[in-house]
Design an enzyme around this catalytic site. Sequence first.
Site, short mmCIF file in Angstrom:
data_model
loop_
_atom_site.label_atom_id
_atom_site.label_comp_id
_atom_site.label_asym_id
_atom_site.label_seq_id
_atom_site.Cartn_x
_atom_site.Cartn_y
_atom_site.Cartn_z
N LYS A 69 0.81 -1.23 0.00
CA LYS A 69 0.00 0.00 0.00
C LYS A 69 0.84 1.28 0.00
CE LYS A 69 -1.02 1.37 4.83
NZ LYS A 69 -0.45 0.38 5.76
N HIS A 197 1.42 -3.97 14.68
CA HIS A 197 1.99 -2.81 13.99
C HIS A 197 2.05 -1.69 15.03
CE1 HIS A 197 2.89 0.39 11.27
NE2 HIS A 197 2.76 -0.36 10.19
N GLU A 274 6.69 -6.14 8.14
CA GLU A 274 5.94 -5.55 7.01
C GLU A 274 6.38 -4.10 6.76
OE1 GLU A 274 2.06 -5.83 8.66
OE2 GLU A 274 1.90 -7.99 8.38
C1 LIG Z 1 0.61 0.42 6.49
C2 LIG Z 1 0.99 -0.90 7.05
C3 LIG Z 1 2.33 -1.29 7.05
C4 LIG Z 1 3.47 -0.39 6.59
O1 LIG Z 1 3.69 0.64 7.49
P1 LIG Z 1 4.99 1.58 7.32
O2 LIG Z 1 4.85 2.60 8.38
O3 LIG Z 1 4.95 2.16 5.95
O4 LIG Z 1 6.18 0.69 7.52
C5 LIG Z 1 2.61 -2.56 7.52
N1 LIG Z 1 1.65 -3.39 7.98
C6 LIG Z 1 0.34 -3.04 7.99
C7 LIG Z 1 -0.66 -4.00 8.49
C8 LIG Z 1 -0.02 -1.78 7.55
O5 LIG Z 1 -1.31 -1.42 7.59
#
Ligand SMILES: *Cc1c(COP(=O)(O)O)cnc(C)c1O
Length: 460
Positions: A69, A197, A274
Amino acid sequence: MTTFTPADFDFTFLEEGFCARDIVEQKINELSLSDDKDAFYVADLGDVLKKHLRWARALPRVTPFYAVKCNDSRAVVMTLASLGAGFDCASKTEIQIVQSLGVDPSRIIYANPCKQVSQIKYASAHGVQMMTFDSEVELMKVARSHDNAKLVLRIATDDSKAVCRLSVKFGATLKSSRLLLERAKELGLDVIGVSFHVGSGCTDPETYSQAISDARCVFDMGAELGYNMTLLDIGGGFPGSDDSKLKFEEITAVINPALDKYFPVDSGVRVIAEPGRYYVASAYTLAVNIIAKKVIMKEQSGSDEEDDWTSDRTLMYYVNDGVYGSFNCILYDHAHVMPVLHKKPKPDERMYPCSIWGPTCDGLDRIVEQCTLPDMQVGEWLLFENMGAYTVAASSTFNGFQKPDIHYIMSRAAWQCMQQIHAQGMPALAEEQCPGNMPSHCGRESSLELPAKPCAPRVL
Ligand SMILES: *Cc1c(COP(=O)(O)O)cnc(C)c1O
């Protein structure tokens, strides 16, 4: 896994000794003869590779699953696919983008805890098994719609110190985790691990170690219920450029000991993450053109302010990309951006308090509220660095303003390094073969260096 050629990526090779800034300069020169001075990007795919090498050094136990994303450009996804990364997809379309490049479904985690049933079915039909959940309703949907899901329980974290908080929307508490695991057991579902996260723009690395320790609790709960969990997913939130408050290595210095404590190597638990912004932010430089300008003379207030900062005027610059385009990161991602001047000002050049605005008719479309810049003319350029994350991915054409073209580049050294990793994998490669060939800056002085400074707030 497919092997790609430079033509598949649609990038241009950088000549020896040249860097992204030189290409920006070259494009500006080309455009100087034309009336059409549209905003454009230069994106260095070699920078994505550099991030991958840095990741392997700093987090050797953790396999990155790139969060699509953040920037779903084909060239970026292709680069990471070639490097053997996995992918965090949140929708059917993101799964399609990744699978269209020949990525095996085992390298995809469907990391959206709240999915549409038809998209769960799509994942099932296309072999994507790993997926996150944080509610009982989701468990029932998955039980009905997926043949062989490997579920990952997303837990909430203390994200009070993050700029973009996520745990308001997603994540089970430790208390509800036990109930969810019991329910999953009743439904005969396979729960293989835990994810979290910490939120984006996390300012306290201890958040990661707390979340890793919470994950350990959930692993132990799972064991009591007869689950043998094998996957820990530590999410995203890693900074994408070195001007962040907290450096990447400061975070990994906290994560590694926490992993060794709660999930030692001999626990057999596989650790993934991630990262989104980490991989792409610094690869993209945006060049925008000044399309309009206003000079606001200060009213003679008669006050006797005696201040270096006192200026008789304020300048308003209007440029051809804004918050409905690339700068949506200001609204969605709470980004603070500052331009870099294209033309180096003379040593004694006068500076003015300025604001910078996007091209649409909305008053909200403001890029920089206050900064100091010289007196520039319509047709001159401003550059914005670190513009790869949450920019092109969510930009719109509101008011009829088109998205900037992206010119992808890569050095030959980076290309060769990437081919080696593709053929032999990261472990075979280690330190020796790549980084030395890839200077992180141009060998020579760039003419462009001069970030605008935020100015003293009382001026305006
Ligand atoms: C947006 C998102 C990420 C990436 O986050 P960053 O701050 O760009 O590293 C990873 N995992 C999930 C579930 C997300 O929604």
